[in-house]
Motif scaffolding. Structure first.
Motif, PDB file in Angstrom:
ATOM      1  N   LEU A 192       0.828  -1.209   0.000  1.00  0.00           N
ATOM      2  CA  LEU A 192       0.000   0.000   0.000  1.00  0.00           C
ATOM      3  C   LEU A 192       0.864   1.262   0.000  1.00  0.00           C
ATOM      4  N   THR A 193       1.985   1.202   0.728  1.00  0.00           N
ATOM      5  CA  THR A 193       2.903   2.338   0.751  1.00  0.00           C
ATOM      6  C   THR A 193       3.501   2.587  -0.628  1.00  0.00           C
ATOM      7  N   VAL A 194       3.864   1.518  -1.322  1.00  0.00           N
ATOM      8  CA  VAL A 194       4.448   1.651  -2.662  1.00  0.00           C
ATOM      9  C   VAL A 194       3.436   2.277  -3.623  1.00  0.00           C
ATOM     10  N   VAL A 195       2.167   1.836  -3.534  1.00  0.00           N
ATOM     11  CA  VAL A 195       1.129   2.419  -4.395  1.00  0.00           C
ATOM     12  C   VAL A 195       0.956   3.899  -4.082  1.00  0.00           C
ATOM     13  N   TYR A 196       0.892   4.227  -2.782  1.00  0.00           N
ATOM     14  CA  TYR A 196       0.741   5.632  -2.388  1.00  0.00           C
ATOM     15  C   TYR A 196       1.920   6.478  -2.858  1.00  0.00           C
ATOM     16  N   THR A 197       3.132   5.987  -2.629  1.00  0.00           N
ATOM     17  CA  THR A 197       4.303   6.791  -3.001  1.00  0.00           C
ATOM     18  C   THR A 197       4.428   6.934  -4.513  1.00  0.00           C
ATOM     19  N   PHE A 198       3.929   5.968  -5.266  1.00  0.00           N
ATOM     20  CA  PHE A 198       3.923   6.102  -6.726  1.00  0.00           C
ATOM     21  C   PHE A 198       3.017   7.259  -7.147  1.00  0.00           C
ATOM     22  N   THR A 199       1.801   7.302  -6.591  1.00  0.00           N
ATOM     23  CA  THR A 199       0.882   8.385  -6.943  1.00  0.00           C
ATOM     24  C   THR A 199       1.375   9.720  -6.371  1.00  0.00           C
ATOM     25  N   PHE A 200       1.968   9.683  -5.176  1.00  0.00           N
ATOM     26  CA  PHE A 200       2.532  10.904  -4.596  1.00  0.00           C
ATOM     27  C   PHE A 200       3.685  11.406  -5.461  1.00  0.00           C
ATOM     28  N   GLY A 201       4.465  10.480  -6.003  1.00  0.00           N
ATOM     29  CA  GLY A 201       5.553  10.862  -6.898  1.00  0.00           C
ATOM     30  C   GLY A 201       5.039  11.564  -8.141  1.00  0.00           C
ATOM     31  N   ILE A 202       3.924  11.085  -8.681  1.00  0.00           N
ATOM     32  CA  ILE A 202       3.321  11.752  -9.838  1.00  0.00           C
ATOM     33  C   ILE A 202       2.880  13.162  -9.461  1.00  0.00           C
ATOM     34  N   MET A 203       2.306  13.306  -8.272  1.00  0.00           N
ATOM     35  CA  MET A 203       1.896  14.633  -7.807  1.00  0.00           C
ATOM     36  C   MET A 203       3.106  15.559  -7.664  1.00  0.00           C
ATOM     37  N   MET A 204       4.211  15.028  -7.161  1.00  0.00           N
ATOM     38  CA  MET A 204       5.422  15.834  -7.022  1.00  0.00           C
ATOM     39  C   MET A 204       5.984  16.236  -8.390  1.00  0.00           C
ATOM     40  N   TYR A 205       5.866  15.338  -9.359  1.00  0.00           N
ATOM     41  CA  TYR A 205       6.297  15.673 -10.715  1.00  0.00           C
ATOM     42  C   TYR A 205       5.480  16.838 -11.260  1.00  0.00           C
ATOM     43  N   LEU A 206       4.177  16.840 -10.989  1.00  0.00           N
ATOM     44  CA  LEU A 206       3.318  17.928 -11.450  1.00  0.00           C
ATOM     45  C   LEU A 206       3.732  19.252 -10.814  1.00  0.00           C
ATOM     46  N   VAL A 207       4.117  19.205  -9.530  1.00  0.00           N
ATOM     47  CA  VAL A 207       4.605  20.415  -8.860  1.00  0.00           C
ATOM     48  C   VAL A 207       5.872  20.911  -9.549  1.00  0.00           C
ATOM     49  N   LEU A 208       6.759  19.973  -9.862  1.00  0.00           N
ATOM     50  CA  LEU A 208       8.001  20.324 -10.556  1.00  0.00           C
ATOM     51  C   LEU A 208       7.700  21.014 -11.884  1.00  0.00           C
ATOM     52  N   ARG A 209       6.773  20.456 -12.657  1.00  0.00           N
ATOM     53  CA  ARG A 209       6.463  20.987 -13.976  1.00  0.00           C
ATOM     54  C   ARG A 209       5.802  22.359 -13.906  1.00  0.00           C
ATOM     55  N   VAL A 210       4.797  22.497 -13.049  1.00  0.00           N
ATOM     56  CA  VAL A 210       3.993  23.714 -13.084  1.00  0.00           C
ATOM     57  C   VAL A 210       4.686  24.888 -12.394  1.00  0.00           C
ATOM     58  N   THR A 211       5.558  24.608 -11.424  1.00  0.00           N
ATOM     59  CA  THR A 211       6.295  25.686 -10.764  1.00  0.00           C
ATOM     60  C   THR A 211       7.600  26.002 -11.481  1.00  0.00           C
ATOM     61  N   GLY A 212       8.118  25.034 -12.234  1.00  0.00           N
ATOM     62  CA  GLY A 212       9.340  25.251 -12.993  1.00  0.00           C
ATOM     63  C   GLY A 212      10.614  25.170 -12.173  1.00  0.00           C
ATOM     64  N   SER A 213      10.516  24.670 -10.926  1.00  0.00           N
ATOM     65  CA  SER A 213      11.706  24.590 -10.067  1.00  0.00           C
ATOM     66  C   SER A 213      11.579  23.412  -9.125  1.00  0.00           C
ATOM     67  N   ILE A 214      12.684  22.708  -8.893  1.00  0.00           N
ATOM     68  CA  ILE A 214      12.679  21.573  -7.976  1.00  0.00           C
ATOM     69  C   ILE A 214      12.537  22.013  -6.526  1.00  0.00           C
TER      70      ILE A 214
END
Length: 287
Positions: A192-214
């Motif tokens: 369950l943690t792996v599934v959550y962190t996978f989706t959380f990782g996608i959310m973090m990628y979206l933050v990276l893209r839309v803000t333009g900074s890590i």
């Protein structure tokens, strides 16, 4: 790359500049080995300061039990990035920006953080414990985002992957990093943690893209982990120190929302960064 620049590049730089998914995975694996090794080494001189029954018992317990291994691991990662000459590339403006709808993902990440801040029973902790836990969050945000949204994303882009693949593979690597919990936790909980962190990782990628900074995914990540731990009363636990059941439960419901939004992201994320095999990446088409 000019002949002069090519001649000046070392074999070390040429190897990493070519990118590759397996190199991104290797970076994550080596980081985990180093992190776990640091934890074992630090337990020798500082183990007596860590309360294994309640890691949040004292600031010293939090710092030496949680923060210090991650902090040292983050410093080692920064040195690795520096050795590649990628500090500006990773910490500078992103070569591809996101679409407006990705801001919804940012809001979905910030709402549960706010709910946990309001719902946490702060009186259960000393000021020192709370501050040390927040510092720990900064260490986690730096190290884990540098591995997954920094190095992994950069290596995948350099290998020529489109942004959808970059998002999925970097999030998968991020999720697999948490599979090491299988040594200490039940397999179902780890799955369950792996599934959550996978989706959380996608959310973090979206933050990276839309803000333009890590920097921004690092800060959002840095706020997520400590507020979750403090709100529930411990690491991977729901203890006596937990606060408002309703608010914390509502914050937890967002985990399911992330799954739905991750599916939306998989459908709509597009674009590609076009590597030119030089020390920097070219600008790319935007969604």
């Amino acid at each position: 790359m000019s002949e002069h620049e090519h001649a000046g590049a070392t074999r070390w730089h040429r190897f990493w500049n070519r990118g590759g998914w397996w190199k991104a995975l290797a970076v994550a694996v080596v980081y985990l080995v180093v992190y776990e090794g640091l934890g074992l080494l630090l337990s020798v001189p500082f183990g007596h300061l860590v309360d294994s029954a309640d890691i949040l018992a004292t600031p010293e317990s939090v710092f030496f039990g949680l923060a210090l291994p991650i902090l040292l691991g983050g410093i080692i990662l920064l040195l690795f990035v520096w050795s590649l000459g990628w500090l500006r590339e990773i910490f500078g403006p992103q070569p591809i920006r996101g679409s407006w709808w990705m801001w919804i993902g940012v809001a979905l990440l910030l709402i549960p953080i706010a709910l946990r801040v309001v719902g946490t029973n702060w009186s259960a902790y000393s000021v020192g414990v709370a501050l040390t836990m927040l510092f720990t969050g900064l260490c986690i945000g730096l190290a884990e985002e540098l591995v997954s949204r920094g190095l992994a994303v950069n290596l995948l882009r350099r290998a020529g992957y489109g942004e959808k693949a970059v998002m999925l593979l970097s999030s998968l690597i991020f999720a697999l990093m948490h599979s090491v919990n299988a040594f200490t936790q039940p397999l179902l909980a780890v799955a369950l943690t792996v599934v959550y962190t996978f989706t959380f990782g996608i959310m973090m990628y979206l933050v990276l893209r839309v803000t333009g900074s890590i920097i921004w995914p690092m800060l959002v990540h840095a706020a997520t982990d400590p507020t979750t731990i403090l709100a529930t009363g411990g690491v991977d636990a729901h203890g006596d120190a937990s606060g408002s059941e309703g608010l914390i439960a509502l914050a937890g419901d967002f985990n399911s929302v992330y799954v739905v939004f991750a599916i939306i992201a998989i459908i709509f994320v597009k674009g590609k960064v076009f590597p030119d095999r030089t020390p920097s990446l070219r600008k790319a088409e935007v969604d």
